[in-house]
Scaffold this motif. Structure first.
Motif, PDB file in Angstrom:
ATOM      1  N   THR A  66       0.847  -1.384  -0.066  1.00  0.00           N
ATOM      2  CA  THR A  66      -0.211   0.065  -0.437  1.00  0.00           C
ATOM      3  C   THR A  66       1.172   1.113  -0.209  1.00  0.00           C
ATOM      4  N   ALA A  67       1.864   0.745   0.426  1.00  0.00           N
ATOM      5  CA  ALA A  67       3.104   2.498   0.299  1.00  0.00           C
ATOM      6  C   ALA A  67       4.751   1.862   0.475  1.00  0.00           C
ATOM      7  N   VAL A  68       4.910   2.652  -0.520  1.00  0.00           N
ATOM      8  CA  VAL A  68       7.064   2.279  -0.568  1.00  0.00           C
ATOM      9  C   VAL A  68       7.532   3.265   0.050  1.00  0.00           C
ATOM     10  N   LEU A  69       8.139   4.160   0.914  1.00  0.00           N
ATOM     11  CA  LEU A  69       8.922   4.815   1.347  1.00  0.00           C
ATOM     12  C   LEU A  69      10.109   4.765   1.040  1.00  0.00           C
ATOM     13  N   VAL A  70      11.094   5.824   0.376  1.00  0.00           N
ATOM     14  CA  VAL A  70      12.131   5.958  -0.047  1.00  0.00           C
ATOM     15  C   VAL A  70      13.662   6.978   1.083  1.00  0.00           C
ATOM     16  N   THR A  71      14.015   6.543   2.108  1.00  0.00           N
ATOM     17  CA  THR A  71      14.580   7.560   2.693  1.00  0.00           C
ATOM     18  C   THR A  71      15.797   8.349   1.705  1.00  0.00           C
ATOM     19  N   HIS A  72      16.101   7.348   0.922  1.00  0.00           N
ATOM     20  CA  HIS A  72      17.223   8.285   0.190  1.00  0.00           C
ATOM     21  C   HIS A  72      17.790   7.793  -1.159  1.00  0.00           C
ATOM     22  N   GLN A  73      18.997   8.150  -2.138  1.00  0.00           N
ATOM     23  CA  GLN A  73      18.619   7.722  -3.368  1.00  0.00           C
ATOM     24  C   GLN A  73      19.781   5.984  -3.065  1.00  0.00           C
ATOM     25  N   HIS A  74      20.459   6.598  -2.556  1.00  0.00           N
ATOM     26  CA  HIS A  74      21.738   5.522  -3.074  1.00  0.00           C
ATOM     27  C   HIS A  74      21.223   3.865  -2.859  1.00  0.00           C
ATOM     28  N   PRO A  75      21.940   3.006  -4.173  1.00  0.00           N
ATOM     29  CA  PRO A  75      21.392   2.008  -4.694  1.00  0.00           C
ATOM     30  C   PRO A  75      20.732   0.888  -3.243  1.00  0.00           C
ATOM     31  N   ASP A  76      21.948   1.047  -2.396  1.00  0.00           N
ATOM     32  CA  ASP A  76      20.993  -0.291  -1.158  1.00  0.00           C
ATOM     33  C   ASP A  76      20.403   0.494   0.290  1.00  0.00           C
ATOM     34  N   HIS A  77      19.427   1.563  -0.644  1.00  0.00           N
ATOM     35  CA  HIS A  77      18.485   2.157   0.174  1.00  0.00           C
ATOM     36  C   HIS A  77      16.801   2.400  -1.412  1.00  0.00           C
ATOM     37  N   LEU A  78      17.466   2.203  -2.271  1.00  0.00           N
ATOM     38  CA  LEU A  78      16.394   2.123  -4.095  1.00  0.00           C
ATOM     39  C   LEU A  78      16.638   1.262  -5.013  1.00  0.00           C
ATOM     40  N   ASP A  79      16.716   0.227  -5.337  1.00  0.00           N
ATOM     41  CA  ASP A  79      17.901  -0.353  -5.814  1.00  0.00           C
ATOM     42  C   ASP A  79      17.415  -0.102  -7.680  1.00  0.00           C
ATOM     43  N   PRO A  80      18.812   0.842  -8.042  1.00  0.00           N
ATOM     44  CA  PRO A  80      18.110   0.869  -9.407  1.00  0.00           C
ATOM     45  C   PRO A  80      17.418   0.524 -10.804  1.00  0.00           C
ATOM     46  N   ARG A  81      17.262  -1.364 -10.497  1.00  0.00           N
ATOM     47  CA  ARG A  81      16.657  -1.937 -11.420  1.00  0.00           C
ATOM     48  C   ARG A  81      15.363  -2.148 -10.770  1.00  0.00           C
ATOM     49  N   ARG A  82      15.751  -3.423  -9.602  1.00  0.00           N
ATOM     50  CA  ARG A  82      14.453  -3.396  -9.307  1.00  0.00           C
ATOM     51  C   ARG A  82      13.545  -2.471  -8.620  1.00  0.00           C
ATOM     52  N   GLY A  83      13.809  -1.411  -8.378  1.00  0.00           N
ATOM     53  CA  GLY A  83      12.906  -0.516  -7.775  1.00  0.00           C
ATOM     54  C   GLY A  83      11.805  -0.365  -8.182  1.00  0.00           C
ATOM     55  N   PRO A  84      12.509   0.483  -9.735  1.00  0.00           N
ATOM     56  CA  PRO A  84      11.338   0.983 -10.120  1.00  0.00           C
ATOM     57  C   PRO A  84      10.256  -0.435 -10.476  1.00  0.00           C
ATOM     58  N   GLU A  85      10.308  -1.480 -10.898  1.00  0.00           N
ATOM     59  CA  GLU A  85      10.110  -2.728 -10.699  1.00  0.00           C
ATOM     60  C   GLU A  85       9.158  -2.803  -9.981  1.00  0.00           C
ATOM     61  N   LEU A  86       9.797  -3.310  -9.206  1.00  0.00           N
ATOM     62  CA  LEU A  86       8.701  -3.562  -7.347  1.00  0.00           C
ATOM     63  C   LEU A  86       7.682  -2.753  -7.755  1.00  0.00           C
ATOM     64  N   LEU A  87       8.039  -0.983  -8.248  1.00  0.00           N
ATOM     65  CA  LEU A  87       6.822   0.030  -7.853  1.00  0.00           C
ATOM     66  C   LEU A  87       5.313  -0.064  -9.019  1.00  0.00           C
ATOM     67  N   ARG A  88       6.248  -0.821 -10.108  1.00  0.00           N
ATOM     68  CA  ARG A  88       5.130  -1.161 -11.222  1.00  0.00           C
ATOM     69  C   ARG A  88       4.077  -2.171 -10.989  1.00  0.00           C
ATOM     70  N   ALA A  89       4.707  -3.495 -10.535  1.00  0.00           N
ATOM     71  CA  ALA A  89       4.337  -4.965  -9.487  1.00  0.00           C
ATOM     72  C   ALA A  89       3.681  -4.274  -8.767  1.00  0.00           C
ATOM     73  N   ASN A  90       2.829  -2.914  -8.205  1.00  0.00           N
ATOM     74  CA  ASN A  90       2.161  -2.737  -6.991  1.00  0.00           C
ATOM     75  C   ASN A  90       1.872  -1.266  -7.558  1.00  0.00           C
ATOM     76  N   PRO A  91       1.006  -1.297  -8.713  1.00  0.00           N
ATOM     77  CA  PRO A  91       0.790  -0.230  -8.889  1.00  0.00           C
ATOM     78  C   PRO A  91      -0.618   0.366  -8.056  1.00  0.00           C
ATOM     79  N   ASP A  92      -0.780  -0.045  -7.439  1.00  0.00           N
ATOM     80  CA  ASP A  92      -1.846   1.632  -5.869  1.00  0.00           C
ATOM     81  C   ASP A  92      -1.121   1.363  -5.003  1.00  0.00           C
TER      82      ASP A  92
END
Length: 218
Positions: free
Chosen positions: A37-63
């Motif tokens: 229901t929500a995805v929170l990201v504290t900052h941009q470093h890849p160990d906190h937001l995977d640059p490849r799987r992060g966007p995929e995760l968001l697309r897999a959870n459209p709501d």
């Protein structure tokens, strides 16, 4: 409040109808995460937001609502996700059903003089009378009184003395949840946790280690 440690800095918080994921990074287990229901990201470093799987995760959870630190929002907007992004504004409040979110902090910890500091906004998540603070990668924010502190165990910017001072200053009422441990082997990790448990408060602080235990009700 149910918490699951999904590896490194990533926590999954579940409360009633809410499934809230914090910091889905490169060291984290992001497989089969749906119904968020929500995805929170504290900052941009890849160990906190995977640059490849992060966007995929968001697309897999459209709501899922996507709440991110301001500089991170700019990066994600370049990947076509700008329409979904909500910026974490320190001092504000966000209602996530039965969970209240408070963003806290503005800058990443100093790594060394040759790396520019970036934005970092931690999050206090409160539900059912329990407040959890996930600081991202900084030890200087003031979350106010909290029950649980997600404490970064090890990092290139980290020093155990500063970690202990942070835990003592925040003084979580119930204990600490170890996170940010992806660079450690089991022996090294145990040593860090012992220092935190023994010296994170006068007389010690409870270490609520969630690694490998699945969802735990805290």
């Amino acid at each position: 409040m149910q918490l699951t440690h999904r590896g490194h800095a990533c926590l999954l918080l579940e409360e009633q109808d809410q499934r809230i994921l914090v910091d889905p990074g490169t060291f984290s287990d992001l497989d089969d995460l749906t119904g968020l229901t929500a995805v929170l990201v504290t900052h941009q470093h890849p160990d906190h937001l995977d640059p490849r799987r992060g966007p995929e995760l968001l697309r897999a959870n459209p709501d899922a609502r996507v709440l991110v630190e301001s500089q991170t929002a700019e990066l994600l907007a370049d990947q076509g996700l700008g329409g979904r992004l909500e910026r974490l504004e320190p001092g504000g409040r966000v209602d996530l059903g039965p969970v209240e979110l408070r963003p806290v902090g503005e800058q990443h910890a100093v790594i060394h003089p040759w790396v520019e500091r970036i934005g970092n906004t931690g999050v206090v998540l409160e539900a059912g009378g329990t407040a959890l603070f996930h600081p991202g990668d900084a030890l200087d924010a003031d979350p106010g009184p909290v029950d649980l502190l997600a404490v970064p165990v090890n990092a290139p910017w980290g020093k155990i003395a500063e970690t202990l001072e942070f835990v003592r200053r925040v003084a979580p009422r119930r204990g600490v949840v170890p996170v940010h441990d992806g660079l450690l082997n089991d022996t090294g990790r145990s040593m860090y946790l012992k220092h935190i448990g023994d010296f994170g408060a006068e007389g010690g602080v409870e270490v609520l280690d969630l690694r490998g235990v699945g969802a735990a009700t805290l």
